[in-house]
Design an enzyme around this catalytic site. Structure first.
Site, PDB file in Angstrom:
ATOM      1  N   GLU A 152      37.573  41.614  41.580  1.00  0.00           N
ATOM      2  CA  GLU A 152      37.646  40.506  42.358  1.00  0.00           C
ATOM      3  C   GLU A 152      38.303  41.100  43.603  1.00  0.00           C
ATOM      4  O   GLU A 152      39.316  42.053  43.767  1.00  0.00           O
ATOM      5  CB  GLU A 152      38.716  39.613  41.393  1.00  0.00           C
TER       6      GLU A 152
ATOM      7  N   ASP B 179      33.052  38.821  41.709  1.00  0.00           N
ATOM      8  CA  ASP B 179      32.892  39.224  43.193  1.00  0.00           C
ATOM      9  C   ASP B 179      32.072  40.605  43.486  1.00  0.00           C
ATOM     10  O   ASP B 179      31.272  40.285  44.251  1.00  0.00           O
ATOM     11  CB  ASP B 179      34.299  39.158  43.968  1.00  0.00           C
TER      12      ASP B 179
ATOM     13  N   LYS C 164      40.341  39.174  46.456  1.00  0.00           N
ATOM     14  CA  LYS C 164      41.194  38.258  46.743  1.00  0.00           C
ATOM     15  C   LYS C 164      42.138  38.466  48.228  1.00  0.00           C
ATOM     16  O   LYS C 164      42.210  39.488  48.765  1.00  0.00           O
ATOM     17  CB  LYS C 164      42.249  38.086  45.552  1.00  0.00           C
TER      18      LYS C 164
END
Length: 250
Positions: free
Chosen positions: A112, A81, A114
């Protein structure tokens, strides 16, 4: 006799401004969740918000982008990401639209983005980190006016996770601590859940901070860690060139 006024806290305005930055990011992410139904699109929008924040607070020597990390042996990571990497000395390769292909030697950190912290997302982020850390990194000597600098040993790649909140009732408490990947190659070094706080283990032990000001604390601690790593290793471009001459490649 009148009391003397106490000392004025000249840092209060700065803290309040940074807290506002955190609140603005939280609002943007909340707005995306309310207005975008497609989970993949919502995720991409939130990644862009986090990328904007990283770019705003990291010096220009660091680039931040979504992409794959590749090495000189033809391997590549899973899609990451947010990759923080050296852009000054190391170009990205084979880029197509938003898909960046970043040499492993250039990578400082991977994150990442999320929707929340939970057991599955922590494990998922740890797996993404492992897919980057397993890649081969070259390093060559650098010529300079006074002679030659020896090849630099590649530094440990930082990995982490960012989200608007934690899914546990106790935020970054016992449940979070229990499920946080804490050993290589899945180790998560740091992260931020906007509504619950931030964490890092940069000093050798897990450090947690509460919600207020957590975003800027997280970014400044990350910046300090990045500074300690110094420059990225000098990439061995001949190793990448050798891929072209491997048998079976025309």
């Amino acid at each position: 006799m009148a009391k003397k006024a106490g000392p004025v806290d000249d840092t209060a305005w700065m803290k309040e401004a940074f807290v506002d930055v955190q609140a603005e990011l939280a609002i943007k992410i909340k707005r995306a969740s309310q207005s975008i139904e497609h989970a993949g699109t919502q995720g991409s929008v939130n990644e862009d918000h986090w990328i904007d924040i990283f770019r705003a607070y990291l010096p220009n020597r660091y680039e931040v982008a979504t992409g794959f990390v590749i090495d000189s042996e033809g391997n590549r990571s899973e899609q990451i990401d947010l990759v923080i990497f050296d852009r000054h000395f190391t170009p990205t390769l084979l880029d197509q639209q938003k898909h960046r292909y970043i040499p492993a030697e250039a990578v400082y950190a991977v994150f990442e983005s999320k929707p929340h912290f939970d057991k599955d997302y922590l494990e998922y982020a740890g797996g993404k980190a492992a897919s980057v850390r397993k890649l081969h990194r070259t390093s060559v000597a650098i010529a300079h006016a006074g002679g030659t600098f020896k090849p630099k040993d590649p530094f440990p790649i930082i990995a982490g996770i960012v989200a608007p909140k934690s899914s546990w009732a106790d935020g970054l408490g016992a449940s979070f601590n229990k499920h946080l990947p804490s050993s290589l190659p899945e180790l998560l070094d740091c992260g931020c859940a906007l509504n619950d706080g931030a964490f890092d283990n940069f000093d050798g032990a897990l450090k947690l901070v509460p919600k207020e000001g957590a975003l800027i604390y997280f970014l400044f601690r990350l910046l300090s860690k990045l500074q300690s790593l110094g420059s990225a290793p000098a990439i061995d471009w001949s190793a990448y060139a050798a891929i072209i001459n491997k048998p079976g490649i025309t």
